[in-house]
Scaffold this active site. Sequence first.
Site, short mmCIF file in Angstrom:
data_model
loop_
_atom_site.label_atom_id
_atom_site.label_comp_id
_atom_site.label_asym_id
_atom_site.label_seq_id
_atom_site.Cartn_x
_atom_site.Cartn_y
_atom_site.Cartn_z
N CYS A 58 -30.24 30.91 -24.27
CA CYS A 58 -30.61 29.51 -24.46
C CYS A 58 -29.44 28.74 -25.06
O CYS A 58 -28.84 29.19 -26.04
CB CYS A 58 -31.83 29.41 -25.38
SG CYS A 58 -32.37 27.70 -25.64
N CYS A 62 -30.72 26.75 -32.43
CA CYS A 62 -31.73 26.90 -33.49
C CYS A 62 -31.40 28.11 -34.37
O CYS A 62 -31.29 29.24 -33.88
CB CYS A 62 -33.11 27.06 -32.87
SG CYS A 62 -33.53 25.75 -31.68
#
Length: 321
Positions: A58, A62
């Site tokens: 991804c 985060c």
Amino acid sequence: MLDTGQDIRSDWTVDEVEALLRLPLLDLVGRANSIHRMHHDPSDIQKASLLSIKTGSCPEDCAYCPQSAHHREVELTREKLMNPGHVVSLAKRARDAGAARFCMGAAWRQVRDGEEFNNVLEMIRGVRNLGMEACVTLGMLKPHQAQRLAEAGLTAYNHNLDTSPEFYSEIIGTRTYQDRLETLGYCRDEGIDLCCGGIIGMGESLRDRAALLQVLANFDPHPESVPINALVPIKGTPLEHRDKVSIFDLVRMVATARITMPETRVRLSAGRSDFSTAEQALCFLAGANSVFYGDVLLTAPNAGTQNDQDMFAALGAVAEG
């Protein structure tokens, strides 16, 4: 006397929510339990099964997530998008084990039109044909993509806010808080339920926790489901050395979510496997009425299915499904 919001409100202040979080624990849990019983059958606990349909690589950064391509030291098997037929067969297995909702997560920054999105739409239709609720988390959406998800029969879209607007940039730098709010708005416009919550234990303050709940509680209508996650520190991520979340901190979040959002499903999510049956029972007493069900949550461990079945039996809970 502190107003516990027996009427449905969408005008909470951060100060009000923080005052709830700071109440003596037994007082807070007692108030939350009273409100919970006004709006829900306390023996009804929804089981939601979660599957990673595309894992790793991804582009988001985060800090808590092992699927981020930025965290190169994480040990993770990266997998392409799964075959729709296989996903539906796993959904059927989850349904037969008692799950009422099947949630599918793809490690994408945003949805892109084309074959992969079409395959996800096929998965949604297949899950709905099994008589289950279908939820997906796919990253950011455009309005026409939310429309296509609704047309496929999607029940709910998961898009967590994670933390407060003020602390957000300490955890994520590749998208903004406003990006998340826009995607949630597109889903709401199409009549898709919102599954939207956050994570505690990332280094945020109590004020940040209150601000997160205040944002959620000021949605009108409130999110239909609010997952409360306790950070699972994963080796190789920037948050790998964070301390385990206290059960009392988790209970306070659950209880305050219940008071401020009386009709919402408050879901015990990541980190639940670290807590005993007795500790989880305190969360249910405080107003939680949904769990992620199964052995794995995307890439994090979860309480095992048999453990959950034993827990529900001990509590006398009737799982929705």
